[in-house]
Write an enzyme that holds these catalytic residues in place. Structure first.
Site, short mmCIF file in Angstrom:
data_model
loop_
_atom_site.label_atom_id
_atom_site.label_comp_id
_atom_site.label_asym_id
_atom_site.label_seq_id
_atom_site.Cartn_x
_atom_site.Cartn_y
_atom_site.Cartn_z
N SER A 83 10.01 71.93 -35.76
CA SER A 83 9.77 73.36 -35.68
C SER A 83 10.67 73.96 -34.63
O SER A 83 11.17 73.28 -33.74
CB SER A 83 8.31 73.65 -35.33
OG SER A 83 7.99 73.10 -34.07
N ASP A 197 23.94 81.28 -31.81
CA ASP A 197 23.20 80.27 -31.04
C ASP A 197 23.88 78.91 -31.17
O ASP A 197 23.23 77.90 -31.41
CB ASP A 197 21.76 80.19 -31.52
CG ASP A 197 20.85 79.52 -30.48
OD1 ASP A 197 21.26 79.44 -29.30
OD2 ASP A 197 19.74 79.08 -30.84
#
Length: 818
Positions: A83, A197
């Site tokens: 996750s 990112d």
């Protein structure tokens, strides 16, 4: 937000991302209340670490029930992988594809239909992309309050894990991985998506050594609603995004990639801090002029590699690489050895499996860096109707396709001037021989009512075999999309890949486009009169579409030619050129002609470093653009960089072999390098292509003059039909003083009317040996000429003045002294 709150927020974000945490640094200076909160976060981090190490399928709650859905649409979910901030990733089985896939589920807030639609639209766009550094996306859909992205299942450790296990990479490994990441990130940019990112934990290493850039959860479309929120990991964020709050751009992704490569080489970051506030302060100091980050000087780190990475992480985005493809080219020049060479990795018993949303880019290329670029010619398509504007459609299609294909590094596409001048009645072999190509793209195009149809065919020159063909149909209003579609399909067929640049739609106004095409045709004729015609056509195009970047660049180029606008004061011409170049750049930063025009503007302002940078960018964006290389070659000559000038001019000639202008670029570079006999050969070659080409006669005259063949030089000058300083100088050198002074009289009469020609007069006095009078007129020239007389450094006509201290002073004034 207080510093303590920032530190706690960063720790929480690191737990979510799985990023390593320096707990000692995090606890420094916190209050007792915050220390208790940090202890709870530390406990939570331990639970998260254990959870991440569970084997797939082991995620269950205390009752033995699985904490993941059993099905997602047609997919059977078999286990949870991990996750992150933007969603959870699961292992799943796709019965339709009959394969294991990864499923990323992104929660969508109630009422966020626009956000979910955007994710699905981007996911489906990227599903069309195939690239070795990009995970394949198979599908995207929304079910209830979640958007699911079905994608390729990728297995392997991250770069972060590799760094933790083995320590920093060596230079060779960094180069190899850096090249792969440049290709993958360029692919994302070409698809119109920023990553935002890029970091070590977002790069996976497959068992064969290939790397995959992943987790585009922070990404945004380049042409969509780009917000200025500083999404990403702070240590990797560009200072203009993190500190100044500016929008993320391609250059901010370049910065992040530079930080990653710096981290791989050194095991540390170029800018470090214990808290977000300290990081802000460190960046602010550098933005104010503190020294930019530099790689530690080490014998194992090549100086050129260090210089490339330092440019990538420059605090000033204007000094960074414009694209990751440009960074990749510099890295590729340093790289030796086969691509995809694997390096040892330590994989835990339960291998980390990563599958995330990635952005695509260009077609998978089977070509290697060492393979010679393919050489093709795009001939004007045959017209299948009798529309009044058929000639514009025919030529516009050729120009549009050529411009798009020139953006590929692995292709050498013959320029428009040559393909429009070749006799299409020749056999394919004869056309191929004249243009120096192995394949030819031809076809048909026509309009019927509101529909434009085209057929494109790629033929091999040697045996006229058809290698590829495709048919297209578009509404007439979208005719320019044909150029893009054909170029993309042709690139796929030729397996070019790698470095295609994102090109914006030039204009939606077909009438403006027709005017621009006619203007380009006029500009190709290379005479002052035709340049003025081109200017009028470009300006009419801009009346119809003020945001037509290519037309603005064309206007700038004409205003930078003093011969094209002789009745306009130099300062005013420069002002207009500067405004047009800036406007073109603001509209389309990917346009080579805009950067070339900006380079010329910088030259007139004697800002040589900025001019060089813009020319390099122009060539990065349009490696197959012959005109840009011609301009760069002349600029290099004027600065005395003769070998580089000849090399650039020869590339221009290869790209435009039937253009007298391109041939004369070589002749001019050779002449400035004082290789007069070779230059004469190229001038005659240009005359074979165009018997009346004025630049050829001008260059011939200059060559003859320097070889002491004054009668031949004067004859060639007289063909130009106007008195010039060169003609007067030749008369003076030939001992024909009376004729030389007659030329001075004519030039002084002109100067009295429009203040033009002071440099010409100085040339004649130089030839007569009247040095003081020559310097008197040189001083006037330096006061009235925009950018100054930049031929000072290299033109032989000034040789009699070079030993005089006044000449050195003038060279220094314009930054031309050695």
């Amino acid at each position: 937000m207080a510093a303590n709150e920032q530190s706690i927020t960063e720790v929480a974000a690191a737990i979510l991302d799985g990023t390593p945490i320096d707990w000692s640094a995090a606890e420094t200076g916190v209050s007792e209340e915050d220390r208790a909160l940090l202890e709870e976060l530390r406990l939570l981090c331990g639970v998260a670490d254990v959870h991440r190490q569970l084997p797939p399928g082991a995620e269950q709650d205390g009752t033995g029930r699985k904490d993941h859905p059993e099905f997602w649409g047609r997919l059977r979910v078999t286990g949870r992988v991990g996750s992150g901030t933007f969603g959870d990733v699961y292992r799943a089985w796709d019965p339709r594809l009959d394969r294991e896939v990864a499923l990323k589920l992104i929660p969508i807030k109630t009422g966020s239909d626009r956000r979910s639609a955007e994710i699905i639209r981007e996911g489906r766009l990227l599903a069309r992309v195939r690239h070795p550094g990009v995970v394949a996306i198979y599908d995207a859909e929304q079910i209830e309050s979640q958007v699911g992205l079905c994608m390729e299942f990728v297995e392997g450790p991250t770069l972060q894990q590799r760094l933790e296990q083995k320590g920093p990479f060596n230079a060779s490994e960094t180069l190899e991985i850096g090249l792969q990441l440049c290709d993958a990130l360029a692919a994302a940019h070409d698809a119109g998506v920023l990553h935002r990112d890029v970091k070590a934990s977002n790069v996976v290493v497959k068992p064969d050594g290939r790397v995959v850039l992943m987790d585009f959860g922070a990404g945004r479309r380049l042409d969509g609603d780009v917000t200025a929120d500083p999404t990403g990991t702070p240590l990797y964020l560009a200072p203009e995004v993190l500190v100044q709050g500016l929008e993320a751009t391609i250059r901010s992704d370049v910065y992040s990639l530079g930080v990653l490569l710096y981290y791989m080489l050194t095991g540390s970051y170029p800018v470090t801090a214990r808290s977000l506030s300290e990081l802000h302060e460190a960046h602010q100091q550098r933005l104010k002029g503190s020294p930019a980050p530099r790689l530690p000087r080490h014998p194992d780190i090549p100086a050129r590699l260090a210089a490339s990475l330092e440019r990538a992480i420059d605090p000033d985005p204007t000094r960074r690489y414009l694209t990751v493809a440009a960074l990749g080219r510099d890295l590729r020049a340093l790289h030796k050895g086969p691509r995809w060479r694997s390096w040892p990795v330590v994989v835990s018993a339960t291998a980390l499996v990563v599958a995330v949303l990635v952005a695509g880019g260009m077609l998978l290329s089977a070509r290697t860096a060492s393979r010679e670029p393919v050489r093709i010619a795009i001939l004007p398509f045959a017209i299948t109707d009798d529309q009044s504007d058929s000639d514009v459609i025919r030529e516009g299609t050729a120009r549009g396709l050529i411009a798009r294909m020139q953006a590929y590094d692995n292709a050498r596409v013959i320029s428009t001037a040559s393909v429009l001048s070749v006799d299409t009645n020749l056999s394919l072999k004869e056309i191929g021989a004249r243009l120096g190509v192995s394949a030819v793209l031809t076809g048909r195009i026509g309009r019927s009512g509101d529909v434009v149809s085209a057929e494109a065919r790629l033929l091999r020159v040697s045996d006229e075999r058809m290698l590829w063909s495709e048919e297209y149909s578009r509404p007439a209003s979208e005719m320019l999309d044909l150029h893009r579609a054909i170029a993309v399909d042709l690139a796929e067929e030729l397996r070019l890949g790698g470095d295609e640049r994102r090109q914006q739609w030039p204009t939606h106004n077909l009438q403006a486009h027709a005017l621009y095409v006619r203007g380009q045709a006029a500009l190709d004729k290379f005479t002052p009169r035709d340049a003025r015609t081109a200017l009028q056509l470009f300006e009419r195009a801009l009346e119809l579409d003020p945001d037509y970047a290519q037309a603005h660049a064309g206007v700038a180029r004409v205003y930078l030619d003093a011969n094209a606008v002789p009745n306009l004061a130099g300062a005013e011409a420069l002002r207009r050129a500067t405004a047009s170049a800036a406007r073109a750049m603001s509209l389309d930063q990917w346009l080579p002609e805009a950067h070339s025009a900006a380079a010329a503007v910088h030259s007139t302002q004697t800002n040589w470093a900025a001019a060089d940078r813009e020319y390099q960018i122009a060539i990065d964006l349009g490696p197959g653009n012959a005109v840009v290389r011609e301009h760069y070659a002349r600029w290099l000559s004027l600065l005395g960089r003769h070998d580089e000038a000849v090399a650039q001019a020869r590339v221009a000639e290869l790209l435009d072999p039937l253009s007298p202008r391109a041939v004369m670029a070589v002749a001019s570079a050779l002449r400035f390098g004082r290789r007069y006999e070779e230059a004469i050969g190229y001038a005659h070659k240009a005359l074979d292509l165009d018997r009346g080409h004025p630049a050829a006669y001008h260059n011939l005259a200059l060559d003859y003059q320097e070889l002491g063949r004054f009668d031949e030089a004067i004859e060639a000058y007289l063909r130009l039909g106007r008195p010039t300083g060169n003609l007067g100088h030749a008369y003076a050198q030939a001992g024909r003083t009376r004729e030389a002074r007659a030329v001075i009289a004519q030039l002084e009469e002109r100067y009295a009317k429009d203040r033009l020609g002071a440099g010409d007069i100085a040339q004649v006095y130089s030839g007569l040996g009247e040095i003081d009078r020559a310097f008197e007129w040189l001083e006037r020239w330096s006061q009235t000429s925009v950018g100054g007389p930049i031929t000072f450094k290299v033109a032989p006509v000034w040789d009699p003045l070079r030993s005089d201290p006044r000449f050195t002073t003038l060279l220094k004034k314009y930054g031309l002294a050695d």
